[in-house]
Scaffold this motif. Structure first.
Motif, mmCIF file in Angstrom:
data_model
loop_
_atom_site.group_PDB
_atom_site.id
_atom_site.type_symbol
_atom_site.label_atom_id
_atom_site.label_comp_id
_atom_site.label_asym_id
_atom_site.label_seq_id
_atom_site.Cartn_x
_atom_site.Cartn_y
_atom_site.Cartn_z
ATOM 1 N N GLY A 1 -0.711 -5.052 2.354
ATOM 2 C CA GLY A 1 0.164 -3.958 2.759
ATOM 3 C C GLY A 1 1.416 -4.012 1.909
ATOM 4 O O GLY A 1 1.945 -5.096 1.649
ATOM 5 N N MET A 2 1.878 -2.858 1.439
ATOM 6 C CA MET A 2 3.098 -2.797 0.623
ATOM 7 C C MET A 2 4.121 -1.925 1.321
ATOM 8 O O MET A 2 3.817 -0.806 1.733
ATOM 9 N N VAL A 3 5.337 -2.458 1.443
ATOM 10 C CA VAL A 3 6.388 -1.807 2.200
ATOM 11 C C VAL A 3 7.638 -1.698 1.333
ATOM 12 O O VAL A 3 8.030 -2.665 0.674
ATOM 13 N N ARG A 4 8.235 -0.515 1.329
ATOM 14 C CA ARG A 4 9.502 -0.311 0.620
ATOM 15 C C ARG A 4 10.609 -1.040 1.364
ATOM 16 O O ARG A 4 10.495 -1.333 2.552
ATOM 17 N N SER A 5 11.725 -1.294 0.700
ATOM 18 C CA SER A 5 12.830 -2.054 1.310
ATOM 19 C C SER A 5 13.383 -1.397 2.576
ATOM 20 O O SER A 5 13.941 -2.082 3.429
#
Length: 137
Positions: free
Chosen positions: A94-98
């Protein structure tokens, strides 16, 4: 979201990651998946890709894009094991923005094979034991 993945790594975007449309190009997402998985295997599981008698080959990958991200954002990359076989592992990412926005979800399937003959090999116990810690029940 953070509870869905037992391992997290933060990766800064780079100036060159943006494409002509002003956002991080799709190939960067795949590169991040590959980098975080292999860095975890080396640092945490003690896998030595240069000297190990077996190597991990990617036989399948997938990424579903949910939102844009652009330089200079940082990307938090979550990692878990979706399925652990005798000679293969399905990594889920999973990739999450700041700001907490989900950017992308994907998976990567590695098959461990002999370095010389490219025949399937069982995942060695020390590596398997660390992978088991990332299996979500």
């Amino acid at each position: 979201m953070t509870g869905d993945y037992p391992y997290w790594e933060t990766v800064p975007t780079r100036w060159k990651d943006n494409d002509v449309y002003g956002h991080v190009n799709n190939v960067v997402h795949y590169s991040l998946m590959d980098t975080v998985i292999n860095a975890w295997m080396i640092r945490t599981a003690g896998f030595d890709p240069l000297r190990s008698p077996s190597i991990a080959l990617c036989v399948e990958s997938h990424c579903q894009y949910k939102a844009e991200v652009s330089f200079p954002d940082e990307i938090r990359v979550g990692l878990r094991v979706g399925k652990l076989g005798r000679s293969s592992v399905r990594w889920e990412i999973g990739m999450v923005r700041s700001d907490g926005t989900l950017i992308a979800e994907g998976h990567f399937v590695h098959v461990f094979v002999g370095r010389d003959d490219r025949r399937p090999r069982e995942i060695v116990d020390p590596v398997r034991a660390e992978m088991q810690k990332l299996v979500m029940s």
